[in-house]
Design a protein around this motif. Sequence first.
Motif, PDB file in Angstrom:
ATOM      1  N   GLN A 428      -6.030 -37.362 -22.179  1.00  0.00           N
ATOM      2  CA  GLN A 428      -4.864 -36.543 -21.872  1.00  0.00           C
ATOM      3  C   GLN A 428      -4.964 -36.078 -20.409  1.00  0.00           C
ATOM      4  O   GLN A 428      -5.799 -35.252 -20.059  1.00  0.00           O
ATOM      5  CB  GLN A 428      -4.787 -35.352 -22.816  1.00  0.00           C
ATOM      6  N   ILE A 429      -4.127 -36.640 -19.569  1.00  0.00           N
ATOM      7  CA  ILE A 429      -4.220 -36.418 -18.126  1.00  0.00           C
ATOM      8  C   ILE A 429      -3.041 -35.565 -17.656  1.00  0.00           C
ATOM      9  O   ILE A 429      -1.876 -35.887 -17.909  1.00  0.00           O
ATOM     10  CB  ILE A 429      -4.222 -37.764 -17.381  1.00  0.00           C
ATOM     11  N   ASP A 430      -3.365 -34.486 -16.968  1.00  0.00           N
ATOM     12  CA  ASP A 430      -2.347 -33.584 -16.439  1.00  0.00           C
ATOM     13  C   ASP A 430      -1.829 -34.135 -15.107  1.00  0.00           C
ATOM     14  O   ASP A 430      -2.509 -34.051 -14.083  1.00  0.00           O
ATOM     15  CB  ASP A 430      -2.951 -32.186 -16.253  1.00  0.00           C
ATOM     16  N   TRP A 431      -0.639 -34.678 -15.123  1.00  0.00           N
ATOM     17  CA  TRP A 431      -0.070 -35.258 -13.904  1.00  0.00           C
ATOM     18  C   TRP A 431       0.802 -34.280 -13.130  1.00  0.00           C
ATOM     19  O   TRP A 431       1.347 -34.623 -12.073  1.00  0.00           O
ATOM     20  CB  TRP A 431       0.756 -36.502 -14.244  1.00  0.00           C
ATOM     21  N   TRP A 432       0.931 -33.055 -13.633  1.00  0.00           N
ATOM     22  CA  TRP A 432       1.852 -32.104 -12.996  1.00  0.00           C
ATOM     23  C   TRP A 432       1.507 -31.809 -11.528  1.00  0.00           C
ATOM     24  O   TRP A 432       2.409 -31.839 -10.670  1.00  0.00           O
ATOM     25  CB  TRP A 432       1.917 -30.800 -13.799  1.00  0.00           C
ATOM     26  N   PRO A 433       0.239 -31.539 -11.195  1.00  0.00           N
ATOM     27  CA  PRO A 433      -0.066 -31.259  -9.781  1.00  0.00           C
ATOM     28  C   PRO A 433       0.334 -32.416  -8.854  1.00  0.00           C
ATOM     29  O   PRO A 433       0.830 -32.185  -7.742  1.00  0.00           O
ATOM     30  CB  PRO A 433      -1.581 -31.042  -9.788  1.00  0.00           C
ATOM     31  N   ARG A 434       0.143 -33.641  -9.292  1.00  0.00           N
ATOM     32  CA  ARG A 434       0.514 -34.795  -8.472  1.00  0.00           C
ATOM     33  C   ARG A 434       2.025 -34.883  -8.310  1.00  0.00           C
ATOM     34  O   ARG A 434       2.528 -35.210  -7.219  1.00  0.00           O
ATOM     35  CB  ARG A 434      -0.044 -36.071  -9.116  1.00  0.00           C
ATOM     36  N   TYR A 435       2.758 -34.591  -9.371  1.00  0.00           N
ATOM     37  CA  TYR A 435       4.224 -34.605  -9.332  1.00  0.00           C
ATOM     38  C   TYR A 435       4.751 -33.620  -8.293  1.00  0.00           C
ATOM     39  O   TYR A 435       5.592 -33.948  -7.449  1.00  0.00           O
ATOM     40  CB  TYR A 435       4.742 -34.286 -10.735  1.00  0.00           C
ATOM     41  N   VAL A 436       4.230 -32.390  -8.335  1.00  0.00           N
ATOM     42  CA  VAL A 436       4.665 -31.367  -7.378  1.00  0.00           C
ATOM     43  C   VAL A 436       4.319 -31.787  -5.956  1.00  0.00           C
ATOM     44  O   VAL A 436       5.132 -31.659  -5.028  1.00  0.00           O
ATOM     45  CB  VAL A 436       4.035 -30.002  -7.707  1.00  0.00           C
ATOM     46  N   LYS A 437       3.127 -32.321  -5.785  1.00  0.00           N
ATOM     47  CA  LYS A 437       2.690 -32.753  -4.454  1.00  0.00           C
ATOM     48  C   LYS A 437       3.579 -33.885  -3.936  1.00  0.00           C
ATOM     49  O   LYS A 437       3.984 -33.898  -2.764  1.00  0.00           O
ATOM     50  CB  LYS A 437       1.243 -33.228  -4.520  1.00  0.00           C
ATOM     51  N   ASP A 438       3.914 -34.838  -4.819  1.00  0.00           N
ATOM     52  CA  ASP A 438       4.736 -35.972  -4.415  1.00  0.00           C
ATOM     53  C   ASP A 438       6.120 -35.528  -3.953  1.00  0.00           C
ATOM     54  O   ASP A 438       6.659 -36.033  -2.960  1.00  0.00           O
ATOM     55  CB  ASP A 438       4.897 -36.952  -5.577  1.00  0.00           C
TER      56      ASP A 438
END
Length: 464
Positions: A428-438
Amino acid sequence: MPIPSIGLPQLAGLASYEQAARPGYSVAVNVDRLRRFNYVETRLVEICAAFINPAPEWEVKCALSLHLYLDSEHSQALRQRVGELRLPPLQLDRPPDSRLESALDEALSAAGTVEMLAGLFRVVRPALLAAYRRHLAETNPLFDFPTCRILKIAIAEEEEAIDWGVRALEALTPADATREAADSWADHVAAYLFAAGGVTGEETVPPDLRLPTPRATTPFTPDIEPRRDWRSGNIYNFAYRASPVWHDETADDQERLLALMFKRLHEMDVPEMMASILLQTKGKPWEYYRDMGRQLWDEARHAMMGEVWFAARGVDWSRYDNHVGWALHLNMDRTPLERHIVLYAIEQGLMDGETGKRAEWLGALRAKDPIAGYLQDYDWADEVLHAQIGRRWLKPDAGDVKTIMASAAAINSKPTPNLAARVRGVEQIDWWPRYVKDVLGRDHCSSAEFEGGPIGAAVGLGSG
């Protein structure tokens, strides 16, 4: 003696006197044809619903959602017209011809997206379109005007559907092997439709016609487990923060907007879930299936609204896992009535002026994003309609609003074995920080976490 004229178009512009004086179909023949048209349209609703979950292609899910809704509207109009033509509108849900039933059973038995597209868009829909065009040309344009109006609408919409299907099939059959598979299946379905005398049943069938071996030899069991292609990423990664971040008032407007737009994209799980309700709920008035088809299409539109926002921002949404947990556990672990109760509870909750759809619209306006504000305006309008649809159809089976909301809470607390099985062993990988950064070019500021862990995020939140 010539008919007096002052030069104005005659007969409301529908026809000349000569055209209107030409006898067309009798009422009895008209009703017989319309019953067959209606049967094909009702089966097209079923076939579209049957492939929304197993078809992994996003665009196919979108188009089937639209076509399902349009087919349900065509059926509704045809049913109403039959009821106006003096003869009782009885047995409209029964096959008018066992041979036509067999042809559509074969179309429903397609294996995979390519065969489904070949059967529907190269055989069934073109045959229905041709029958509509012939009927419109041969019935009386004045005496039978209500039928003509229905057919004109259906013809235009079938033409658009077929155009989409032909282009979709071309895109999915780049190699000789896939083209041959499509050709073979189209020939298979066409043979059965030919044996039925076509859509109208009036085409000449050779007495020595031999049909290919049928596939539809057992009762149809729908595949209601949602599938996606690679663009949705790991569909069993339920580490989903969009809903809790949207509700986090300590986050800034821009990050909350990102959450709101992913929630819109994520709504594809609603048509995936609703397709199973349509397929497994039997014996309702046709208006039920028409209303549910409308809501299903609206929910697909909402996912496409989110897709448009990502495209306008130049953001590649395939970089972030778009899970199917909500649709998966409802389809696999709940009854059709339980699914509808849970769906309605979410819709009703979104009517709350402080936290629901009005708040989402205002949030998009605060973020000063014109596309988001515009789509949320229409999303809000749709959800008001959906709450009304839920109340209308659930009240006889599930009680008043208070009872339904309590039932939804109890249903959500039940075990979810199929969902748990899919997540077992999946990182289970939290992709939220990458989304905000992108998108924003900075670190995220929301501290909101998954509600109840990944499984809780998949089960309790839905799309909304």
